[in-house]
Write an enzyme that holds these catalytic residues in place. Structure first.
Site, short mmCIF file in Angstrom:
data_model
loop_
_atom_site.label_atom_id
_atom_site.label_comp_id
_atom_site.label_asym_id
_atom_site.label_seq_id
_atom_site.Cartn_x
_atom_site.Cartn_y
_atom_site.Cartn_z
N GLY A 258 11.96 -1.49 6.04
CA GLY A 258 10.94 -2.19 6.77
C GLY A 258 11.11 -2.45 8.25
CD GLU A 300 15.29 0.51 -1.15
OE1 GLU A 300 15.68 0.84 -2.27
OE2 GLU A 300 14.28 -0.20 -0.95
N PRO A 301 15.64 2.24 4.82
CG PRO A 301 17.03 3.15 6.47
CD PRO A 301 17.07 2.44 5.14
N GLY A 302 12.70 3.83 5.90
CA GLY A 302 11.89 5.05 5.83
C GLY A 302 11.36 5.35 7.22
NE ARG A 340 0.83 4.78 8.83
CZ ARG A 340 1.08 4.08 9.93
NH1 ARG A 340 0.99 4.65 11.11
NH2 ARG A 340 1.45 2.83 9.85
CE1 TYR A 344 -1.84 1.59 4.96
CE2 TYR A 344 -1.29 2.25 7.20
CZ TYR A 344 -1.07 2.34 5.84
OH TYR A 344 -0.11 3.18 5.35
CB CYS A 371 -18.16 15.71 6.34
SG CYS A 371 -18.24 17.38 6.97
CD GLU A 372 -15.74 9.98 4.45
OE1 GLU A 372 -16.37 8.98 4.12
OE2 GLU A 372 -15.65 11.00 3.75
CE1 TYR A 401 5.63 5.35 3.99
CE2 TYR A 401 6.17 4.49 6.15
CZ TYR A 401 6.43 4.57 4.80
OH TYR A 401 7.47 3.85 4.26
#
Ligand SMILES: *Cc1c(COP(=O)(O)O)cnc(C)c1O
Length: 442
Positions: A258, A300-302, A340, A344, A371-372, A401
């Protein structure tokens, strides 16, 4: 070149720069040349940066935590075979959250005894597959899972190592240790409600499970002071209580991932070695006060391993100005390769790679080709006024991500991932072809 009175572009990471020709460089390489060599959209990964980020954690762990401690790369941030090989070479452990990630790591030859298997709803098939693959540790989330692990381990006549996922009740936004807050989560077992103790006793009574320790994960993109320290304090107190009441000697405390990374100028920066040294000092004090031995520590670094090692390149298409409304710069990718912002409202630094020194006084939304209407990569981006079709747009800090969350929406083939090394570049994940898109269709 930069004219007097102009400000330099903001770069979120020092692996970004400007070449002699006024083009954006990444890992010392001309990004426009890379876009010509490999096509767009294109994910670039600065392999040296990935390794450097791993070493930052590994060195801080060696210096500050007891032997047996290990940083685990949270592979949900970005998962492909070559990345697991790099993790193996660097001596990292990994965290995996699905049979697919386990399969990929195993296929890359990763030593699975250093893998920790997460997830709040592992199926029977997942549990069996992970055991067959030799995953070292299960991070059990709930009582049903503990019983499922016991049954599978008994059948195989093994003793499965397990950590239990707990919720310490930390609200990462106010960094207050509150009894409610994050107790309300689909993940883990709350200490405050007594459920943590209950699952601990259930696990202890399983013959084919070795309870090795406890896990918590407080959130992602965390900058607030003291949240890891708070979580560690609550977890250590719980471990001391379990030792006093039930004689449990838990060897491992896994504090999850995190730490945040800067995406835009306003974001903070974390000095990871200093943070880890401070965390370790506090944990040693607490252990001394509780009269317990300091456990081995995992984190647990991502994001903080891969995010700033990534850059996405696109080719600009239509540029649209709607008088009295907004301006739009469209690119040949979008929410299919980076959902992303749509998900969010994530912030990104966006640049025009071939016009890096030009004055940026044209505000527009950087939008994709899906198409959005929500297919937006970023709003309120400052572009050079002469941005036009054929320019190369670069979105920074996309190593985490992005590929991991990509889709084939609108039947768009996923971009290639190209690794940049000291001496060159190579394709680690091939660009999807149209044949790939139909290969499962009958
Ligand atoms: C997402 C996640 C991580 C990684 O978080 P980052 O913010 O990418 O460092 C680590 N552990 C668990 C359990 C997670 O769910």
């Amino acid at each position: 070149m930069l004219k007097i009175g102009e400000t330099k572009p903001f770069f979120p990471c020092d692996n970004l720069g400007v070449g002699e020709n006024g083009r954006l460089t990444f890992a010392g390489r001309d990004t426009v040349a890379l876009s010509q060599k490999y096509g767009t959209p294109l994910y670039l990964i600065d392999e040296m940066r990935v390794r450097k980020n791993c070493r930052t954690y590994l060195q801080a762990f060696n210096k500050n935590f007891p032997s047996g401690s290990l940083p685990l790369y949270a592979s949900k941030a970005n998962s492909f075979k070559q990345l697991y090989r790099i993790m193996q070479e660097e001596g990292m452990g990994i965290d995996v959250v699905s049979a697919g990630e386990i399969y990929t790591a195993k296929a890359a030859g990763f030593p699975m005894e250093n893998a920790f298997f997460h997830g709040n709803n592992k199926t029977d098939e997942d549990v069996n597959f992970a055991m067959e693959t030799g995953v070292g540790y299960f991070v059990a989330d709930n009582e049903e899972e503990v019983l499922c692990i016991q049954a599978a381990a008994e059948k195989k006549n093994i003793r499965q190592k397990v950590l239990l996922r707990l919720t310490p009740g930390i609200d990462t936004h106010t960094y207050e240790a509150v009894n409610t807050g994050k107790v309300d989560s689909k993940f883990g077992n709350a200490i405050a409600t007594g459920q943590a103790e209950k699952i601990t006793l259930l696990t202890l009574s399983q013959k084919n499970i070795e309870l090795c320790g406890f896990h918590c994960h407080i959130g992602s993109q965390v900058f607030t002071e003291d949240v890891f320290e708070c979580a560690a304090a609550i977890m250590l107190r719980f471990m001391a209580e379990m030792k006093a009441k039930h004689g449990i000697q838990a060897k491992i405390l896994n504090l999850g991932g995190g730490y945040g990374v800067p995406y835009v100028q306003a974001d903070g920066r974390i000095d990871i070695p200093a943070k880890i040294a401070g965390l370790a000092a506090q944990m040693r004090n607490e252990c001394a006060a509780l009269g317990m031995e300091m456990p081995a520590v995992c984190m647990e670094p991502g994001r903080s391993i891969v995010a700033d090692a990534g850059l996405t390149l696109y080719t600009v298409g239509a540029v649209k100005s709607i008088p009295g409304y907004k301006n739009y710069v469209s690119v040949d990718g979008g929410m299919a390769d980076n959902p992303r912002y749509a998900l969010y409202r994530s912030r990104y630094t966006c640049l025009i790679a071939n016009k890096i020194n030009e004055k940026t006084d044209f505000t527009a939304s950087l939008v994709g080709r899906c198409c959005e209407s929500g297919d937006i990569i970023q709003e309120n981006v400052s572009f050079p006024a002469n941005v036009c079709r054929g320019d190369i747009a670069a979105v920074c800090t996309t190593g985490a991500y992005n590929y991991a969350m990509s889709s084939n929406y609108n039947r768009l083939p996923r971009p290639a991932t190209v690794m940049l090394t000291e001496n060159g570049d190579y394709v680690a994940v091939k660009r999807e072809s149209f044949e790939d898109l139909t290969k499962l269709d009958i």
